[in-house]
Motif scaffolding. Sequence first.
Motif, PDB file in Angstrom:
ATOM      1  N   HIS A  52      -4.474  18.036 -18.908  1.00  0.00           N
ATOM      2  CA  HIS A  52      -5.916  18.245 -18.941  1.00  0.00           C
ATOM      3  C   HIS A  52      -6.225  19.613 -18.338  1.00  0.00           C
ATOM      4  CE1 HIS A  52      -7.436  13.841 -19.249  1.00  0.00           C
ATOM      5  NE2 HIS A  52      -6.257  13.978 -19.822  1.00  0.00           N
ATOM      6  N   THR A  53      -7.317  20.197 -18.784  1.00  0.00           N
ATOM      7  CA  THR A  53      -7.901  21.320 -18.039  1.00  0.00           C
ATOM      8  C   THR A  53      -8.791  20.678 -16.988  1.00  0.00           C
ATOM      9  OG1 THR A  53      -7.997  22.560 -20.122  1.00  0.00           O
ATOM     10  CG2 THR A  53      -9.268  23.428 -18.242  1.00  0.00           C
ATOM     11  N   PRO A  54      -8.513  20.864 -15.703  1.00  0.00           N
ATOM     12  CA  PRO A  54      -9.296  20.136 -14.698  1.00  0.00           C
ATOM     13  C   PRO A  54     -10.765  20.564 -14.692  1.00  0.00           C
ATOM     14  CG  PRO A  54      -7.811  21.739 -13.660  1.00  0.00           C
ATOM     15  CD  PRO A  54      -7.511  21.764 -15.129  1.00  0.00           C
ATOM     16  N   TRP A  55     -11.649  19.665 -14.268  1.00  0.00           N
ATOM     17  CA  TRP A  55     -13.061  20.034 -14.122  1.00  0.00           C
ATOM     18  C   TRP A  55     -13.171  21.139 -13.074  1.00  0.00           C
ATOM     19  CZ3 TRP A  55     -16.589  18.581 -17.511  1.00  0.00           C
ATOM     20  CH2 TRP A  55     -16.375  17.419 -18.254  1.00  0.00           C
ATOM     21  N   HIS A  56     -13.806  22.232 -13.445  1.00  0.00           N
ATOM     22  CA  HIS A  56     -13.929  23.379 -12.536  1.00  0.00           C
ATOM     23  C   HIS A  56     -15.071  24.263 -13.000  1.00  0.00           C
ATOM     24  CE1 HIS A  56     -11.823  25.168 -15.954  1.00  0.00           C
ATOM     25  NE2 HIS A  56     -12.170  26.365 -15.489  1.00  0.00           N
ATOM     26  N   CYS A  57     -15.494  25.177 -12.130  1.00  0.00           N
ATOM     27  CA  CYS A  57     -16.362  26.255 -12.622  1.00  0.00           C
ATOM     28  C   CYS A  57     -15.687  27.566 -12.264  1.00  0.00           C
ATOM     29  CB  CYS A  57     -17.783  26.153 -12.096  1.00  0.00           C
ATOM     30  SG  CYS A  57     -18.039  26.588 -10.402  1.00  0.00           S
ATOM     31  N   ASP A  58     -15.920  28.573 -13.104  1.00  0.00           N
ATOM     32  CA  ASP A  58     -15.126  29.797 -13.011  1.00  0.00           C
ATOM     33  C   ASP A  58     -15.564  30.723 -11.873  1.00  0.00           C
ATOM     34  OD1 ASP A  58     -13.551  29.029 -15.145  1.00  0.00           O
ATOM     35  OD2 ASP A  58     -14.842  29.987 -16.628  1.00  0.00           O
ATOM     36  N   THR A  59     -16.842  30.689 -11.507  1.00  0.00           N
ATOM     37  CA  THR A  59     -17.354  31.701 -10.569  1.00  0.00           C
ATOM     38  C   THR A  59     -16.519  31.862  -9.298  1.00  0.00           C
ATOM     39  OG1 THR A  59     -19.570  31.441 -11.427  1.00  0.00           O
ATOM     40  CG2 THR A  59     -19.394  32.444  -9.258  1.00  0.00           C
TER      41      THR A  59
ATOM     42  N   ILE B 288     -17.332  33.440 -23.937  1.00  0.00           N
ATOM     43  CA  ILE B 288     -17.465  33.020 -25.338  1.00  0.00           C
ATOM     44  C   ILE B 288     -16.101  32.474 -25.751  1.00  0.00           C
ATOM     45  CG2 ILE B 288     -18.123  33.735 -27.648  1.00  0.00           C
ATOM     46  CD1 ILE B 288     -20.349  34.937 -26.302  1.00  0.00           C
ATOM     47  N   TRP B 289     -16.002  31.148 -25.817  1.00  0.00           N
ATOM     48  CA  TRP B 289     -14.742  30.424 -26.066  1.00  0.00           C
ATOM     49  C   TRP B 289     -14.660  30.151 -27.563  1.00  0.00           C
ATOM     50  CZ3 TRP B 289     -13.529  25.453 -27.884  1.00  0.00           C
ATOM     51  CH2 TRP B 289     -12.324  24.872 -27.454  1.00  0.00           C
ATOM     52  N   ILE B 290     -13.685  30.773 -28.221  1.00  0.00           N
ATOM     53  CA  ILE B 290     -13.620  30.709 -29.689  1.00  0.00           C
ATOM     54  C   ILE B 290     -12.352  29.959 -30.108  1.00  0.00           C
ATOM     55  CG2 ILE B 290     -13.518  32.087 -31.804  1.00  0.00           C
ATOM     56  CD1 ILE B 290     -14.799  34.382 -30.121  1.00  0.00           C
TER      57      ILE B 290
ATOM     58  N   VAL C  38     -19.795  23.949 -14.982  1.00  0.00           N
ATOM     59  CA  VAL C  38     -18.596  23.142 -14.722  1.00  0.00           C
ATOM     60  C   VAL C  38     -18.062  22.623 -16.061  1.00  0.00           C
ATOM     61  CG1 VAL C  38     -17.709  21.112 -13.513  1.00  0.00           C
ATOM     62  CG2 VAL C  38     -19.488  22.530 -12.450  1.00  0.00           C
ATOM     63  N   HIS C  39     -16.764  22.826 -16.274  1.00  0.00           N
ATOM     64  CA  HIS C  39     -16.175  22.442 -17.563  1.00  0.00           C
ATOM     65  C   HIS C  39     -14.742  21.974 -17.386  1.00  0.00           C
ATOM     66  CE1 HIS C  39     -15.356  26.731 -16.925  1.00  0.00           C
ATOM     67  NE2 HIS C  39     -14.286  26.612 -17.693  1.00  0.00           N
ATOM     68  N   GLY C  40     -14.220  21.322 -18.416  1.00  0.00           N
ATOM     69  CA  GLY C  40     -12.843  20.832 -18.410  1.00  0.00           C
ATOM     70  C   GLY C  40     -12.490  20.435 -19.830  1.00  0.00           C
TER      71      GLY C  40
ATOM     72  N   LEU D  34      -2.244  21.541 -32.310  1.00  0.00           N
ATOM     73  CA  LEU D  34      -2.306  22.911 -31.781  1.00  0.00           C
ATOM     74  C   LEU D  34      -3.767  23.295 -31.562  1.00  0.00           C
ATOM     75  CD1 LEU D  34      -0.876  25.591 -31.098  1.00  0.00           C
ATOM     76  CD2 LEU D  34      -1.128  26.236 -33.523  1.00  0.00           C
ATOM     77  N   ARG D  35      -4.074  23.750 -30.353  1.00  0.00           N
ATOM     78  CA  ARG D  35      -5.448  24.145 -30.028  1.00  0.00           C
ATOM     79  C   ARG D  35      -5.414  25.494 -29.317  1.00  0.00           C
ATOM     80  NH1 ARG D  35      -9.221  22.676 -25.170  1.00  0.00           N
ATOM     81  NH2 ARG D  35      -7.950  24.437 -24.573  1.00  0.00           N
ATOM     82  N   ARG D  36      -5.551  26.561 -30.153  1.00  0.00           N
ATOM     83  CA  ARG D  36      -5.570  27.923 -29.584  1.00  0.00           C
ATOM     84  C   ARG D  36      -7.026  28.321 -29.359  1.00  0.00           C
ATOM     85  NH1 ARG D  36      -2.790  30.654 -34.587  1.00  0.00           N
ATOM     86  NH2 ARG D  36      -4.200  29.098 -35.458  1.00  0.00           N
TER      87      ARG D  36
ATOM     88  N   PHE E 209      -9.536  31.525 -27.743  1.00  0.00           N
ATOM     89  CA  PHE E 209      -9.678  32.882 -27.219  1.00  0.00           C
ATOM     90  C   PHE E 209     -11.034  32.947 -26.528  1.00  0.00           C
ATOM     91  CE2 PHE E 209     -11.296  37.185 -27.489  1.00  0.00           C
ATOM     92  CZ  PHE E 209     -10.204  37.965 -27.142  1.00  0.00           C
ATOM     93  N   SER E 210     -11.033  33.292 -25.246  1.00  0.00           N
ATOM     94  CA  SER E 210     -12.274  33.298 -24.481  1.00  0.00           C
ATOM     95  C   SER E 210     -12.541  34.721 -24.012  1.00  0.00           C
ATOM     96  CB  SER E 210     -12.091  32.371 -23.276  1.00  0.00           C
ATOM     97  OG  SER E 210     -13.263  31.731 -22.906  1.00  0.00           O
ATOM     98  N   LEU E 211     -13.697  35.285 -24.396  1.00  0.00           N
ATOM     99  CA  LEU E 211     -14.056  36.620 -23.921  1.00  0.00           C
ATOM    100  C   LEU E 211     -15.114  36.464 -22.838  1.00  0.00           C
ATOM    101  CD1 LEU E 211     -13.218  39.564 -24.889  1.00  0.00           C
ATOM    102  CD2 LEU E 211     -15.600  39.733 -25.622  1.00  0.00           C
ATOM    103  N   ARG E 212     -14.869  37.093 -21.702  1.00  0.00           N
ATOM    104  CA  ARG E 212     -15.753  36.902 -20.551  1.00  0.00           C
ATOM    105  C   ARG E 212     -16.471  38.216 -20.268  1.00  0.00           C
ATOM    106  NH1 ARG E 212     -13.661  32.054 -19.496  1.00  0.00           N
ATOM    107  NH2 ARG E 212     -11.408  31.733 -19.311  1.00  0.00           N
ATOM    108  N   VAL E 213     -17.786  38.152 -20.263  1.00  0.00           N
ATOM    109  CA  VAL E 213     -18.570  39.373 -20.068  1.00  0.00           C
ATOM    110  C   VAL E 213     -19.684  39.113 -19.069  1.00  0.00           C
ATOM    111  CG1 VAL E 213     -18.092  40.169 -22.423  1.00  0.00           C
ATOM    112  CG2 VAL E 213     -20.193  38.898 -21.966  1.00  0.00           C
TER     113      VAL E 213
HETATM  114  O1  LIG Z   1      -9.560  25.812 -23.118  1.00  0.00           O
HETATM  115  C1  LIG Z   1      -9.565  25.110 -22.105  1.00  0.00           C
HETATM  116  O2  LIG Z   1      -9.013  24.008 -22.038  1.00  0.00           O
HETATM  117  C2  LIG Z   1     -10.301  25.561 -20.881  1.00  0.00           C
HETATM  118  C3  LIG Z   1     -11.082  26.820 -21.068  1.00  0.00           C
HETATM  119  C4  LIG Z   1     -11.601  27.354 -19.797  1.00  0.00           C
HETATM  120  O3  LIG Z   1     -11.479  26.774 -18.744  1.00  0.00           O
HETATM  121  C5  LIG Z   1     -12.299  28.644 -19.847  1.00  0.00           C
HETATM  122  O4  LIG Z   1     -12.329  29.317 -20.890  1.00  0.00           O
HETATM  123  O5  LIG Z   1     -12.852  29.030 -18.783  1.00  0.00           O
END
Ligand SMILES: O=C(O)CCC(=O)C(=O)O
Length: 273
Positions: A112-119, A132-134, A214-216, A223-225, A227-231
């Motif tokens: 799992h991707t654990p529940w978290h927030c990025d800040t 932007i999670w693509i 907060v996300h997870g 297969l789950r690819r 790409f997340s761009l953070r701005v």
């Molecule tokens: O793709 C995931 O499982 C987590 C994505 C994530 O945590 C993020 O992009 O900040």
Amino acid sequence: MASVRVDPTTVDAYAADGAVCLRGLFTDWVDVLAAGVARNEAEPSGFFNDNGTSGDSGRFWDDYCNWDRIPEYERFAFESEVGAIAAELMRSETVQLFHEHVLVKEPGAPRHTPWHCDTPYYFVEGTQTVSIWIPLDPVPLESTLRLIRGSHLWDAAVHPVSWTTGDGFYGDDETTHSAGFRPAPDPDAEPDRFEILEWAVEPGDAVAFHFNTVHGARGSSHLRRAFSLRVVGDDARYVERRGRTSPPFDGHDMVDGQRLREDWFPMLPAVRH
Ligand SMILES: O=C(O)CCC(=O)C(=O)O
């Protein structure tokens, strides 16, 4: 006058909920980004991380901060409309690239991707931020990104921990919760308390979310690819943390309250071509 592609209702929803789903805006870039991810896997950076354990049937790997050596990522950041879309969502004049992040769950990855927030992992904060999670593969509900509606407005951020060990990310422990953090929530155990936003998505859709949201995610049978761009936008500023940050950006030489240095964190085109 630049055209606007994010409708006002979506911009309002982003401000209120901290996450929105954008349909089909990046479909033309899926093959380019997928080629970049393949190159990235073949030529990993020092940050490449396999988050799983040795017995896992599929890996959950991630890597980041490669946009300046992976041409497909650089092209996407500077030549697509992602900057303009981010500007509209953040209601910001400027859009500055923080970094890109690739997260790949291979078929059968149980992790799992654990529940978290990025800040708290980052050294930048502001009301104007967006990841932007693509997805580059079709993602059904059971393995999609899950986000807690409105959590970007919570008073206290979730205590940051290592994804692999679960230990306090700053080298701290449980006592940290009393020092301004809250423990990670368990929305599945408390469905009446937290509302989860989650969308089944197709390649080229996007989930846009605030750095505070907060996300997870669950593991993935396919297969789950992603790409997340953070701005970041106009009001984002460098913040000194009490421990290490992710990414670390060693030697950045910035101080509290400064805008991110533009030679390391370049401005992206913020209006549509
Ligand atoms: O793709 C995931 O499982 C987590 C994505 C994530 O945590 C993020 O992009 O900040």
